[in-house]
Motif scaffolding. Structure first.
Motif, PDB file in Angstrom:
ATOM      1  N   ASP A 250      -1.663   0.454  -3.794  1.00 18.54           N
ATOM      2  CA  ASP A 250      -2.877  -0.107  -4.360  1.00 18.54           C
ATOM      3  C   ASP A 250      -4.020   0.061  -3.362  1.00 18.54           C
ATOM      4  OD1 ASP A 250      -4.921  -1.581  -5.447  1.00 18.54           O
ATOM      5  OD2 ASP A 250      -3.747  -3.396  -5.780  1.00 18.54           O
ATOM      6  N   GLU A 252      -6.707  -1.395  -3.132  1.00 16.35           N
ATOM      7  CA  GLU A 252      -7.267  -2.680  -2.755  1.00 16.35           C
ATOM      8  C   GLU A 252      -6.594  -3.260  -1.512  1.00 16.35           C
ATOM      9  OE1 GLU A 252      -9.852  -4.322  -4.149  1.00 16.35           O
ATOM     10  OE2 GLU A 252     -10.154  -2.553  -5.389  1.00 16.35           O
ATOM     11  N   GLU A 253      -5.374  -2.788  -1.204  1.00 15.57           N
ATOM     12  CA  GLU A 253      -4.643  -3.320  -0.073  1.00 15.57           C
ATOM     13  C   GLU A 253      -4.934  -2.582   1.213  1.00 15.57           C
ATOM     14  OE1 GLU A 253      -0.544  -3.199  -1.085  1.00 15.57           O
ATOM     15  OE2 GLU A 253      -0.722  -4.618  -2.752  1.00 15.57           O
TER      16      GLU A 253
END
Length: 255
Positions: A250, A252-253
């Motif tokens: 992801d 976002e991580e």
């Protein structure tokens, strides 16, 4: 079909949550990534990285991006096991390690617990890889008989002293420092002066790089240097594509 290895590409490996137990009674959380065969069965690693993350009071943890990308790639690309963990008081998605940050002093127990884990689990040829604060822990606490050498990423040399450097020099084990051209704390010319007292130290200035090694070219340079020292006979550069199954993390991580 070949897949380009990009910043969020996760190559096959066996990934297991682990706990480390320190001599002063704390439990630390971490992850071990080890090689697998094409059928998914375990494969014995050729070498092992014990990674030590940047300063936790400034956002460093076991998932700091270079260390995490090492765990995503090196088991598959170079048969290298990668152990990551949160030092005392540090949190990540994996969890929070017990204890409290101690400016690198009590963290000696954390370093020793990680090294002992490699012994108890028959992980071969362990090397320390420290980044920023992790280099301080390496220099201050990493001269364990089990360790074969150490690689330093962006060492600030704030906490480690000349006495620590002298101890490494007297010991003689390999010590490699990757110094970004535009580092915030220690640049190549300064690093050569500071590390001159370590007779076996290899100082590698990296043009264009910064302390945080942001960007895929910087990450690839770091991983190639690590593999080249830990497995000197391994063919380099590392592949930039992969034939086989991959996963995508992801975005976002990423950090």
């Amino acid at each position: 079909m070949s897949t380009e290895i990009r910043s969020m590409t996760v190559l096959p490996a066996r990934r297991e949550d682990i706990e480390l137990h320190t001599a002063d009674g704390l439990t630390l959380v971490g992850e071990l990534a080890t090689p697998v065969n094409p059928d998914g069965s375990p494969r014995t690693p050729a070498a092992t990285l014990v990674t030590l993350h940047p300063l936790p009071t400034h956002g460093g943890y076991m998932d700091s991006h270079v260390l995490r990308k090492a765990s995503w790639r090196l088991p598959a690309l170079a048969d290298i096991a990668v152990l990551r963990f949160n030092t005392r008081g540090t949190s990540s998605p994996r969890g929070t390690s017990e204890g409290a940050f101690d400016e690198g002093r009590a963290e000696r127990f954390d370093v020793h617990a990680a090294i002992e884990f490699t012994e108890f689990h028959d992980l071969p040829h362990p090397w320390l890889v420290g980044w920023s604060f992790g280099t301080e822990l390496t220099l201050m606490h990493g001269l364990d008989p089990l360790i074969e050498g150490a690689i330093l990423l962006s060492p600030p040399l704030h906490r480690a002293t000349d006495a620590d450097l002298d101890a490494w020099s007297a010991d003689g084990r390999p010590l490699v420092a990757l110094i970004p051209e535009h580092d915030d704390y220690l640049r190549p010319e300064q690093a050569r002066e500071r590390f001159a007292r370590v007779r076996q130290a290899e100082i590698i200035g990296v043009d264009g790089a910064k302390h945080l090694w942001v960007g895929e070219p910087s990450v690839r340079r770091v991983l190639n240097e690590i593999v080249g020292h830990v497995r000197p006979d391994f063919p380099l550069p590392l592949p930039t594509t992969w034939d086989g199954p991959v996963q995508q993390a992801d975005p976002e991580e990423d950090r």
